[in-house]
Design a protein around this motif. Structure first.
Motif, short mmCIF file in Angstrom:
data_model
loop_
_atom_site.label_atom_id
_atom_site.label_comp_id
_atom_site.label_asym_id
_atom_site.label_seq_id
_atom_site.Cartn_x
_atom_site.Cartn_y
_atom_site.Cartn_z
N ASN A 98 -1.36 -5.73 -10.87
CA ASN A 98 -1.59 -6.74 -9.84
C ASN A 98 -1.79 -8.06 -10.57
OD1 ASN A 98 -2.82 -8.51 -7.96
ND2 ASN A 98 -3.63 -6.77 -6.80
N ARG A 99 -0.87 -9.00 -10.35
CA ARG A 99 -0.90 -10.24 -11.13
C ARG A 99 -2.17 -11.06 -10.92
NH1 ARG A 99 2.71 -11.48 -6.95
NH2 ARG A 99 2.26 -13.42 -5.80
N PHE A 100 -2.87 -10.82 -9.82
CA PHE A 100 -4.11 -11.55 -9.57
C PHE A 100 -5.30 -10.95 -10.32
CE2 PHE A 100 -1.54 -12.37 -5.71
CZ PHE A 100 -1.40 -13.75 -5.86
N PHE A 101 -5.08 -9.77 -10.91
CA PHE A 101 -6.15 -9.08 -11.64
C PHE A 101 -5.62 -8.62 -12.99
CE2 PHE A 101 -7.10 -8.85 -7.16
CZ PHE A 101 -8.43 -9.27 -7.13
N PRO A 102 -5.54 -9.56 -13.95
CA PRO A 102 -4.91 -9.25 -15.24
C PRO A 102 -5.60 -8.15 -16.03
CG PRO A 102 -5.95 -11.44 -15.26
CD PRO A 102 -5.94 -10.98 -13.85
N GLU A 103 -6.88 -7.90 -15.76
CA GLU A 103 -7.58 -6.82 -16.48
C GLU A 103 -7.27 -5.44 -15.90
OE1 GLU A 103 -11.85 -7.38 -17.06
OE2 GLU A 103 -11.57 -9.54 -16.84
N GLN A 104 -6.61 -5.41 -14.74
CA GLN A 104 -6.34 -4.12 -14.09
C GLN A 104 -5.34 -3.31 -14.91
OE1 GLN A 104 -3.75 -2.98 -10.40
NE2 GLN A 104 -5.63 -3.86 -9.57
N GLN A 105 -5.70 -2.05 -15.19
CA GLN A 105 -4.80 -1.17 -15.94
C GLN A 105 -3.58 -0.80 -15.12
OE1 GLN A 105 -6.43 2.09 -18.29
NE2 GLN A 105 -8.48 1.21 -18.08
N LYS A 106 -2.44 -0.69 -15.77
CA LYS A 106 -1.20 -0.29 -15.11
C LYS A 106 -1.01 1.20 -15.29
CE LYS A 106 0.93 -4.83 -15.78
NZ LYS A 106 2.06 -5.58 -16.33
N LEU A 107 -1.22 1.95 -14.22
CA LEU A 107 -1.19 3.41 -14.28
C LEU A 107 -0.49 3.97 -13.05
CD1 LEU A 107 -4.94 3.80 -15.26
CD2 LEU A 107 -3.01 4.32 -16.77
N ALA A 108 0.21 5.07 -13.23
CA ALA A 108 0.87 5.74 -12.10
C ALA A 108 -0.17 6.33 -11.17
CB ALA A 108 1.80 6.83 -12.62
N THR A 109 -0.08 5.99 -9.88
CA THR A 109 -1.05 6.49 -8.91
C THR A 109 -0.50 6.25 -7.51
OG1 THR A 109 -3.39 6.42 -8.25
CG2 THR A 109 -2.37 4.31 -8.80
N ASN A 110 -1.26 6.67 -6.50
CA ASN A 110 -0.80 6.45 -5.12
C ASN A 110 -2.00 6.34 -4.18
OD1 ASN A 110 -1.72 9.07 -4.93
ND2 ASN A 110 0.20 9.96 -4.25
N LYS A 111 -1.70 6.14 -2.91
CA LYS A 111 -2.76 6.05 -1.90
C LYS A 111 -3.27 7.46 -1.58
CE LYS A 111 -0.65 2.07 0.49
NZ LYS A 111 -1.65 1.03 0.19
#
Length: 281
Positions: A98-111
């Motif tokens: 999420n470009r608005f949260f640069p610290e957010q890890q990029k991981l495969a997931t879903n709702k």
């Protein structure tokens, strides 16, 4: 569970650190030591309660099952209320970040479904010997969306959520919040006539004043939850005089967290519970 003096709520789990409203985010928030997990719920075509802030597949961070990014142009057509959970679950909501949260890890997931989320969190708490937490569940409802991206009837929406929650946790650990005061009024009525177990009710507001909000709502909720920039020491004191706790949203900067504590709020909702917990725990 005894509420601590200043309540730290992890917004959508911990959106600043993990993909929002996912099992990964709630697990991280539990590991950090949050007292309350804040989350949002919508309803699927097959009448299941899904954890999601929007009633559609958000183009900001979602990926189609074929690996292509969801576009802004098409996101509203991917209406969760017109999709089964099996269809929804195939969309990834974490790999793009999420470009608005640069610290957010990029991981495969879903709702996740609400029942999956509650089952996981309660099991994880027991497995790790963690303190029991509260769940602040926002019912994502708007009058103009009745019958379009959510059930036509508030009663149906509320009952689906209630019947899911009651299978997993006691309502003394539940907060129900909403910007839609029809939802809160209905829930309050159901508690009064003893159709629903007692829980905490929280009125979410953006810029409305305290008195106009209470007049519109028609009863005094347990919690008044405004956008943090609307609060003053005087407004907090007024809420306390009326018997309401004050839990503002969404407070992400350390300086603002300290300011909220200094004007007397009872806690705060934040995308970065790690920052808040460093200040007070």
């Amino acid at each position: 569970m005894q509420q601590k003096a200043f309540e730290i709520e992890g917004h959508r789990g911990c959106r600043g650190l993990m993909p929002e409203n996912t099992i990964l985010a709630f697990k991280k928030a539990l590991d950090l030591g949050v007292e309350t997990l804040e989350l949002d719920v919508c309803i699927t075509k097959d009448q299941q309660v899904v954890v999601s802030h929007e009633p559609y597949i958000n183009a900001l961070f979602s990926t189609h099952p074929n690996g292509l990014a969801v576009t802004k142009k098409e996101e509203k057509s991917l209406n969760l209320y017109h999709m089964t959970y099996e269809e929804i679950s195939r969309y990834d909501t974490g790999l793009r970040g999420n470009r608005f949260f640069p610290e957010q890890q990029k991981l495969a997931t879903n709702k996740p479904l609400l029942n999956e989320m509650l089952a996981f969190c309660e099991g994880y708490i027991q497995q790790k010997g963690l303190n029991l937490v509260h769940y602040n569940i926002e019912i994502k409802s708007e009058e103009k969306e009745y019958g379009i991206s959510q059930p036509e009837s508030i009663e149906v929406f509320a009952h689906l959520v209630y019947q899911t929650i009651i299978q997993y946790i006691p309502f003394e650990r539940v907060i129900i919040q909403s910007f839609d005061f029809n939802v809160l009024r209905f829930w309050h009525q159901q508690i009064q006539i003893k159709q629903y177990d007692r829980c905490t009710l929280s009125a979410l507001v953006e810029r409305e004043g305290i008195e106009p909000s209470l007049q519109k709502l028609g009863f005094i909720p347990d919690v008044f939850s405004p956008y943090f920039k609307q609060l003053t020491k005087g407004k907090v004191a007024m809420c306390h005089q009326k018997g309401m706790k004050v839990i503002p949203w969404t407070v992400n900067e350390t300086s603002d967290m300290l300011a909220m504590k200094n004007i007397g709020t009872d806690g705060l909702i934040t995308d970065y519970p790690d920052r808040a917990l460093k200040l007070w725990k």
